[in-house]
Design a protein around this motif. Sequence first.
Motif, PDB file in Angstrom:
ATOM      1  N   ILE A   2       0.841  -1.197   0.000  1.00  0.00           N
ATOM      2  CA  ILE A   2       0.000   0.000   0.000  1.00  0.00           C
ATOM      3  C   ILE A   2       0.882   1.256   0.000  1.00  0.00           C
ATOM      4  O   ILE A   2       0.549   2.283   0.510  1.00  0.00           O
ATOM      5  CB  ILE A   2      -0.969  -0.018   1.218  1.00  0.00           C
ATOM      6  N   PHE A   3       2.056   1.066  -0.556  1.00  0.00           N
ATOM      7  CA  PHE A   3       3.061   2.133  -0.618  1.00  0.00           C
ATOM      8  C   PHE A   3       2.500   3.355  -1.335  1.00  0.00           C
ATOM      9  O   PHE A   3       2.104   3.268  -2.493  1.00  0.00           O
ATOM     10  CB  PHE A   3       4.260   1.514  -1.364  1.00  0.00           C
ATOM     11  N   ARG A  11       7.277  14.388  -3.696  1.00  0.00           N
ATOM     12  CA  ARG A  11       8.238  15.063  -2.815  1.00  0.00           C
ATOM     13  C   ARG A  11       9.662  14.950  -3.376  1.00  0.00           C
ATOM     14  O   ARG A  11      10.444  15.907  -3.298  1.00  0.00           O
ATOM     15  CB  ARG A  11       8.177  14.468  -1.416  1.00  0.00           C
ATOM     16  N   PHE A  15      12.349  17.905  -4.321  1.00  0.00           N
ATOM     17  CA  PHE A  15      13.759  17.907  -3.929  1.00  0.00           C
ATOM     18  C   PHE A  15      14.671  18.059  -5.129  1.00  0.00           C
ATOM     19  O   PHE A  15      15.620  18.859  -5.125  1.00  0.00           O
ATOM     20  CB  PHE A  15      14.117  16.603  -3.196  1.00  0.00           C
TER      21      PHE A  15
ATOM     22  N   LEU B 137       6.222   3.414   5.286  1.00  0.00           N
ATOM     23  CA  LEU B 137       5.695   3.432   3.930  1.00  0.00           C
ATOM     24  C   LEU B 137       5.077   2.083   3.563  1.00  0.00           C
ATOM     25  O   LEU B 137       4.044   2.033   2.902  1.00  0.00           O
ATOM     26  CB  LEU B 137       6.794   3.792   2.933  1.00  0.00           C
ATOM     27  N   GLY B 140       1.851   1.771   4.611  1.00  0.00           N
ATOM     28  CA  GLY B 140       0.953   2.693   3.943  1.00  0.00           C
ATOM     29  C   GLY B 140       0.680   3.939   4.750  1.00  0.00           C
ATOM     30  O   GLY B 140      -0.322   4.634   4.534  1.00  0.00           O
ATOM     31  N   ARG B 141       1.574   4.262   5.691  1.00  0.00           N
ATOM     32  CA  ARG B 141       1.365   5.455   6.512  1.00  0.00           C
ATOM     33  C   ARG B 141       2.443   6.490   6.221  1.00  0.00           C
ATOM     34  O   ARG B 141       3.528   6.159   5.716  1.00  0.00           O
ATOM     35  CB  ARG B 141       1.397   5.068   7.998  1.00  0.00           C
ATOM     36  N   ARG B 142       2.105   7.711   6.564  1.00  0.00           N
ATOM     37  CA  ARG B 142       3.138   8.731   6.499  1.00  0.00           C
ATOM     38  C   ARG B 142       4.132   8.521   7.629  1.00  0.00           C
ATOM     39  O   ARG B 142       3.774   7.994   8.675  1.00  0.00           O
ATOM     40  CB  ARG B 142       2.517  10.120   6.700  1.00  0.00           C
ATOM     41  N   LEU B 182      15.999  14.810   5.981  1.00  0.00           N
ATOM     42  CA  LEU B 182      15.567  14.910   4.583  1.00  0.00           C
ATOM     43  C   LEU B 182      14.744  13.686   4.180  1.00  0.00           C
ATOM     44  O   LEU B 182      13.727  13.803   3.488  1.00  0.00           O
ATOM     45  CB  LEU B 182      16.799  15.028   3.678  1.00  0.00           C
ATOM     46  N   LEU B 185      11.348  13.909   5.453  1.00  0.00           N
ATOM     47  CA  LEU B 185      10.566  14.800   4.599  1.00  0.00           C
ATOM     48  C   LEU B 185      10.047  14.027   3.398  1.00  0.00           C
ATOM     49  O   LEU B 185       8.874  14.110   3.015  1.00  0.00           O
ATOM     50  CB  LEU B 185      11.428  15.952   4.099  1.00  0.00           C
ATOM     51  N   LEU B 186      10.952  13.261   2.824  1.00  0.00           N
ATOM     52  CA  LEU B 186      10.605  12.488   1.634  1.00  0.00           C
ATOM     53  C   LEU B 186       9.534  11.459   1.951  1.00  0.00           C
ATOM     54  O   LEU B 186       8.656  11.193   1.119  1.00  0.00           O
ATOM     55  CB  LEU B 186      11.878  11.796   1.139  1.00  0.00           C
ATOM     56  N   ALA B 187       9.619  10.901   3.168  1.00  0.00           N
ATOM     57  CA  ALA B 187       8.710   9.826   3.518  1.00  0.00           C
ATOM     58  C   ALA B 187       7.361  10.356   3.997  1.00  0.00           C
ATOM     59  O   ALA B 187       6.589   9.612   4.596  1.00  0.00           O
ATOM     60  CB  ALA B 187       9.345   8.941   4.577  1.00  0.00           C
ATOM     61  N   GLY B 188       7.148  11.628   3.786  1.00  0.00           N
ATOM     62  CA  GLY B 188       5.803  12.136   3.992  1.00  0.00           C
ATOM     63  C   GLY B 188       5.482  12.640   5.373  1.00  0.00           C
ATOM     64  O   GLY B 188       4.365  12.489   5.857  1.00  0.00           O
ATOM     65  N   VAL B 189       6.467  13.233   6.012  1.00  0.00           N
ATOM     66  CA  VAL B 189       6.180  13.848   7.314  1.00  0.00           C
ATOM     67  C   VAL B 189       5.205  15.001   7.114  1.00  0.00           C
ATOM     68  O   VAL B 189       5.230  15.678   6.094  1.00  0.00           O
ATOM     69  CB  VAL B 189       7.507  14.344   7.949  1.00  0.00           C
ATOM     70  N   ARG B 191       3.256  18.587   7.355  1.00  0.00           N
ATOM     71  CA  ARG B 191       3.781  19.948   7.239  1.00  0.00           C
ATOM     72  C   ARG B 191       4.048  20.571   8.596  1.00  0.00           C
ATOM     73  O   ARG B 191       5.033  21.253   8.798  1.00  0.00           O
ATOM     74  CB  ARG B 191       2.792  20.839   6.468  1.00  0.00           C
ATOM     75  N   ILE B 194       7.254  19.509   9.801  1.00  0.00           N
ATOM     76  CA  ILE B 194       8.351  20.116   9.034  1.00  0.00           C
ATOM     77  C   ILE B 194       8.669  21.496   9.591  1.00  0.00           C
ATOM     78  O   ILE B 194       9.827  21.829   9.869  1.00  0.00           O
ATOM     79  CB  ILE B 194       7.982  20.230   7.532  1.00  0.00           C
ATOM     80  N   PRO B 308       9.801   0.546  -1.194  1.00  0.00           N
ATOM     81  CA  PRO B 308       9.963   1.817  -0.484  1.00  0.00           C
ATOM     82  C   PRO B 308      11.301   1.949   0.244  1.00  0.00           C
ATOM     83  O   PRO B 308      11.910   3.020   0.235  1.00  0.00           O
ATOM     84  CB  PRO B 308       8.805   1.828   0.507  1.00  0.00           C
TER      85      PRO B 308
END
Lengths: 606, 403
Positions: A2-3, A11, A15, B137, B140-142, B182, B185-189, B191, B194, B308
């Motif tokens: 479910i990636f 994102r 970058f 990931l 399936g979560r941020r 970083l 951030l990429l893995a969907g933290v 805002r 951030i 991921p």
Amino acid sequence: MIFIREKVIKRLRVFSFICGVFFCILFARVIYMQLIHGNYYLSQSDENRLRQTKIFAARGMIYDSKGRELVNNYPGYAIALQRRKSYSDDLLERLSRVVGLSVEMIKARIQQNKDSYEPIILRTHITPQMLTKFEEERKNLSNVLLMVYPERKYIYNNFGVHTIGYVGEVSEYEIENKLYNDVTVGSIVGKSGLEKYYDKVLRGVDGYTLEEVDVTGSVVRNYDNVRPEPGKSLHLTIDYEMQKKLENFTKRHLENLRRTKKAPNAYAAAVVALDPRSGAIRALLSVPDYNPNFFVEGMTEKQWNTINTDPNLPQLNRVIAGEYPPGSTFKIVTGSAAFEQKKVTLDELIYDGGFHPLVPTMRNAGGEVLGWLNFIRGLAMSDNVYFYELANRVGIDIISKYARIYGFGKLTGIDLPDESKGLVASKEVKRKIWNEGWRLGDTFNAAIGQGFNLSTPLQLAVMLSSVANGGIHYQPYLVENITNPDGTVFQIPKRTEAKHIDVSQTTLNYMQQGMSATTREGGTAAYFRTLPKPIAGKTGTAENSHGRDHGLFVAYGPVDNPELCVVAIVEQGGYGSVSAGPIVYHIFEEYFRERGWLPKHKSLKA
Amino acid sequence: MNKKFFCFDNPKNAVLVCFGLLLAVGCVNVYSASFVYATSEMDNSYHFVARYIMFALASIWAFWVMRKIGYKFFLQQNVLLCFGGAIFLLLGCVLVFGPEINAAKRWLDFGFFHLQPSEFAKLFIVLLSSSMLGKHLLAGRRANVFHAPAGYCILWSIVFAALVFVQPDMGTAGIIFGLPALLCLLAGVRRSQIVLAGIVVLGIAVTFIWHASYRFNRVLMWLDPWQDPTGNGYQMVQSFIAIGSGGYFGTDWGAGTAKLFFLPELHTDFAFAIFCQENGFVGATLIIALFVLLGFALWTIAKRTTDPTGFLLVSGIIFLVVGQAVANMAMVCGLLPIIGVPLSFISYGGSSMFASSLGLGLVLSVYDNECKMEKEQAETAKMEQQSPIERRRSWQIIKGNKR
């Protein structure tokens, strides 16, 4: 799986976009630095690593007429500062202690030199003490250089200083007013005398080395060497022996005059001897003198004071820049004018009653009354009344004209700087100076070389040589030729061509006869008889409102074939025959001895 | 995955080419930059370049080994723990036994070479972060920095960063702390997190900079190095002079003047400056282009990666290798204050090169893994369309191939 792929990749895109922008900025920066400002940084880089060091050219030598070295060079040390954008205060302070200049002076020096690549010379003539201090501090004095340069040496110190002159560092004023060509701060230039007049040929061309250095200043590679081109040498017309004897004698003579109270204030004198056959100057002496080495080495305050506060002005070259009333020697001009205008004949007798009837207040020197005189006796006895009468007959305008013909009132053109013109008495001059009309008394005064007439000893010598050689005017000169360092002749200085002056042969003949009579029995300088060859001369006494009269003596000899003309003036020396005469006598004595007409080591006059 | 990338058959080839070219350029540049220094200090002009070549060979070997082992091995929790512990120990040893060079203890002396554990810490933290964040990931979560898996990597990074910071090496500490940030951030933290993190980081940075005067000076000098060209701004000014004087085509070969001791750290941190001086704008463009190409190739691999953890790993390596290179070049050009960041592969420095090569090896193992998965998927898809008999036959073919 479910990636949440899309979101994460979005994102990553952001970058990478930021990263891309950063690359663009970086690229732009590189373009800016390398392509737009590249030259600026390149010059900075060169300044970093390229060091240009001057190699000083040796100044040309100066030799006397017989090839004896009068001036040469020996190695001296200078402390210089490497060019940098800025200097630490610590360095400047240490440096100021070593070279003995204040930090402000060093900074000013750096400021003056800001436009050149070369090291800044802080001080020349480094003494052994300074050198020791420098070596002690060397570790802490990065960017400070010890340079070797040729230092001027005047071998015989005071000898001929007014002829030779001296060198010194070019001043700010001289640079600003472009008094010298191709000079930078720290350049050594001639400041007076021949050193100044021939500065361009003497100076030579400095060389340099261009080296690549690393950050500590050690040499990595030698790029370019330009060898210095030494200056050309001067060969003078002056003979060392003769000039030296003259100097010694004159100083001794002045001392005698002072001691015997004949002339208690006789401190200054000027003597010039030239060859009437060419205009070459054989001796040129101005007393008092000074030591030119003081100027080169940097003088103490005491030395400075002796040179600069002496009321007798040792720096003045009296031969070319001392203006004196010519006194009775001017009677040659008056006489020439009268004969040329046919206002008198050789045998005509004029009565001297002790005064001239038209201006009864004007008398002979000493109040003598000599009775009936012809020209020869008038000149030999230096009778004033006789010449008053001649002047009365020809008038001032003609006298001025002949004075100019003989070279008064204009530069002789000798190869020395700062020559004076003198002054010829005329109606215009009086109007200019006093704003008064001309009177007969003024004419009488002018006729005997007083009043408005002023001339330099050299002008008198030029006049005398024209009389002696039968009316040929030569430009006087000091430098026979200029040679390259290898000895070949580089150049013979340009002189104006010899020309006949506008005075007839018979007139000159009369003058010669009159002057010859002066040194015979009954003349004013009869003691010249003792010389083996006849001499023609004329005494003179120049009025001096500041003290005793100046004594003059002009002479040439031998009469039948003149080889030497001598003019001597002793300031405040009184009668010329007593003060200046013996000097002239001595020159002829030495000259004749050299020519073999007199036995060596035997003095004629006690 | 296995699609064309520019003129290359696939992004892997581009990475290999860049890797090779960078090593070659680095080798030449290290020699040119160091021979004057090496001659005067070591009496052997080849001192540095010989070591560089040795390290480069070791790096290529490590690169190959990494690719073979595969990244999944390193993402296992116990393996990570092992490596983490080892690096922790080494960092500790540095502080205790490390020789002091330029008033800093950053190295461990192993006789013939100096090991810089902080370089490996960088790589480790990337591995750790991608492993931890990957779990988010995969679920399936941020990523959430306040929750277990992601929080761990932040904590670890703080510990490592602190150890590096006291060496002192603020630049590397910043990178060790920054890489997981970083990746988060990429893995969907979120805002909000951030912004919060940004404020905290800024605060810490400002405090540290104010705290030590030399850091503050560095920042000041960054803003205007010409105010003190012989003192604090010296390095910067000399660096500008070196780069600027290169012009279009640079000086003659090896004739750059900065190496005559004008610019210190020439073969390490300021390698770009001497390269620009000797090769001019052309050379500078080449280096920048190589890194852009490398970054783009890595980015392409990351984009095409479906796993991921692999994706995060590749992204982390991009930051590590390309990001550091950009930071270094920007610093040398005066766009960033001087922080001790090496120029990947070009700078002389065994640990850095070794770590970067390991990173690239891991990236290629991710790539290999993806290719394999893609192939398997294609096979399965193909088999699903086939009749049962054909399917069996093709299995046999595959098995036969395997034998």
